[in-house]
Design an enzyme around this catalytic site. Sequence first.
Site, short mmCIF file in Angstrom:
data_model
loop_
_atom_site.label_atom_id
_atom_site.label_comp_id
_atom_site.label_asym_id
_atom_site.label_seq_id
_atom_site.Cartn_x
_atom_site.Cartn_y
_atom_site.Cartn_z
N ASP A 9 0.84 -1.19 0.00
CA ASP A 9 0.00 0.00 0.00
C ASP A 9 0.88 1.24 0.00
O ASP A 9 1.84 1.34 0.77
CB ASP A 9 -0.91 -0.01 1.24
N ASP A 104 -3.39 2.53 -5.51
CA ASP A 104 -2.28 2.58 -4.56
C ASP A 104 -2.07 1.28 -3.78
O ASP A 104 -1.31 1.24 -2.83
CB ASP A 104 -2.47 3.74 -3.58
N GLU A 105 -2.75 0.21 -4.18
CA GLU A 105 -2.58 -1.09 -3.51
C GLU A 105 -2.44 -2.19 -4.55
O GLU A 105 -3.21 -2.23 -5.51
CB GLU A 105 -3.79 -1.40 -2.62
#
Length: 417
Positions: A9, A104-105
Site C-alpha cells: 500500500d 495505490d494497492e
Amino acid sequence: MSNIIFLVDGQSFYASIEKAAHPEYYNKPVAVGDPSRRSGIILAACPLAKSRGVTTAQRVGEALALCPDLVVIRPRMQRYITISLLITQIFESVTDQVEPYSIDEQFLDVTGSISLCGSADEIAQWIQWQVKLSTGVWSRVGMGPTKILAKMATDNFAKKRQDGIFKLGFENMERDLWPLPIHQMFMVGSRMTKHFRHMGLNTIGDIARLELGQFKQMMRREFRKQSDIQSEYYWQIANGKDSSPVVSSIRGALKSISHGKALRSSLYGRLEDIEVVLLELVIEVCRRARRHGYQGRGVSVGAVETDGEKTFSFSRQMTLHQPTSLTHEVAQAARKLFLDHWNGLPVSRLHISLTQLSDDRIDQLTLFEDRNAAYAVERATDRIKERYGSDAIIRASSLVEAGVARERAGQIGGHFK
C-alpha cells in the site's frame, strides 16, 4: 511451504507524489483537492496534515479551518496513474504475479522469488526503498499466506508500524488479529458492524471461534432471511481463509460498456439541455466500444429526476435490429428510451450502457446505408482524439452552456488530469 503473499500500500499516495514533486513543501502539511472550491473534498492528506486533523473526504474549507497553513494542491490523476504503473514495473522485477487492487494497492505472490531474491522481509524492504527512491512514496507491506490475511496485515498492523512491515499468518492470527474490534475486519462496514454487535459479536475472534453452522443460524435469526453465503464469506475472512490466487490480469471479456454523469438538476430541466449531455455520453460509450473492438445490440438509458424534494429514477433497455457502435444509431435509440420514460422533471444523473456485445469485425451488410463509410469517419475521429485529446474534435452542441464534454476532457474519473 505455504504461499507468501504481499499487499503493498502506498502511504498517502496522491499527497506523497505531490510532496515529492514539490520539495519546498517537505515540512508543510499537504493535501490534494481543488483549492478553488472550498466545498470540494480532500482526496488525500500527508501524515503531517493528518496529525493536524485533516482527513480524507473532508471539505476543503473545513480542512483549512483546522489547519490554516495547509497547502492544497489540485489533483493530477494522469500523473498518479503513471506513477502507479511505474510501481507495478518495480514489483514485476521481483515476481510476475502482480495483481493491482486499487491505484495505490497491489497484491504480489513472492513465493517463487524467495530462492532468488532473499527472505520475505528482505524483499519487502527492497520494494519499500525502490519505490521510495523512484517515486517518493513510502510503502507499507502486509504479508500472509492468503490475500485476505495480507490485506488485513497491511490495514491493521503495517500501517501503524514505523518499518511499515507486518506478517499475519495462521500461527499468530489468534494472538494479533482476533482481539481486534469487529469493524476492523475486512469488508465489514458501519451497517454490518451494528448487526454483529447486536448479535454479541464484538471482535473478529468472536466470529472466528464459532462453528460455521452456529454462525449461520445466528445470521439467519438476525436477518430473517437466507444468509448462508454471506455467513460463510464473513466466517472465512475471520479465519483468514481465501483460496483466490494472485493473478496478473483479472479482466475478463467485457459484458457492457457504460458512461454516466452526475448533473446539477437546477441546470438540466429543459429537454434541449439534457439532450446535449445524452449525446455526449453516447459519443463516449461508442468510442470506448470501438477502442475495445466491440459493438452491441442492447442500449440502456438510466436517469435520476428530482422535484426538489423527492427523487425518481428509471432504467430502460431496448434491443436493436443489429449490433452497432455508430454514434448516430445508438443516439437515436437512447433518445427514444429517454423520451418514452422521462417524467419531465429536472435530471440529476444520466447513464448510458451498450450491452449484448459482439466482435465489431463481423458486420451485417445493408443495401440502404454505407455503414463502412460511417465507421471509417468515426474511427478517423477516434485516432485524432487519441493523439490530440478528447476535446480535439467535439460536436458543436457541446459548445453550448449545457455541454460537459470539454470539462470532462480535462479530467480522469471526474478529477483533473
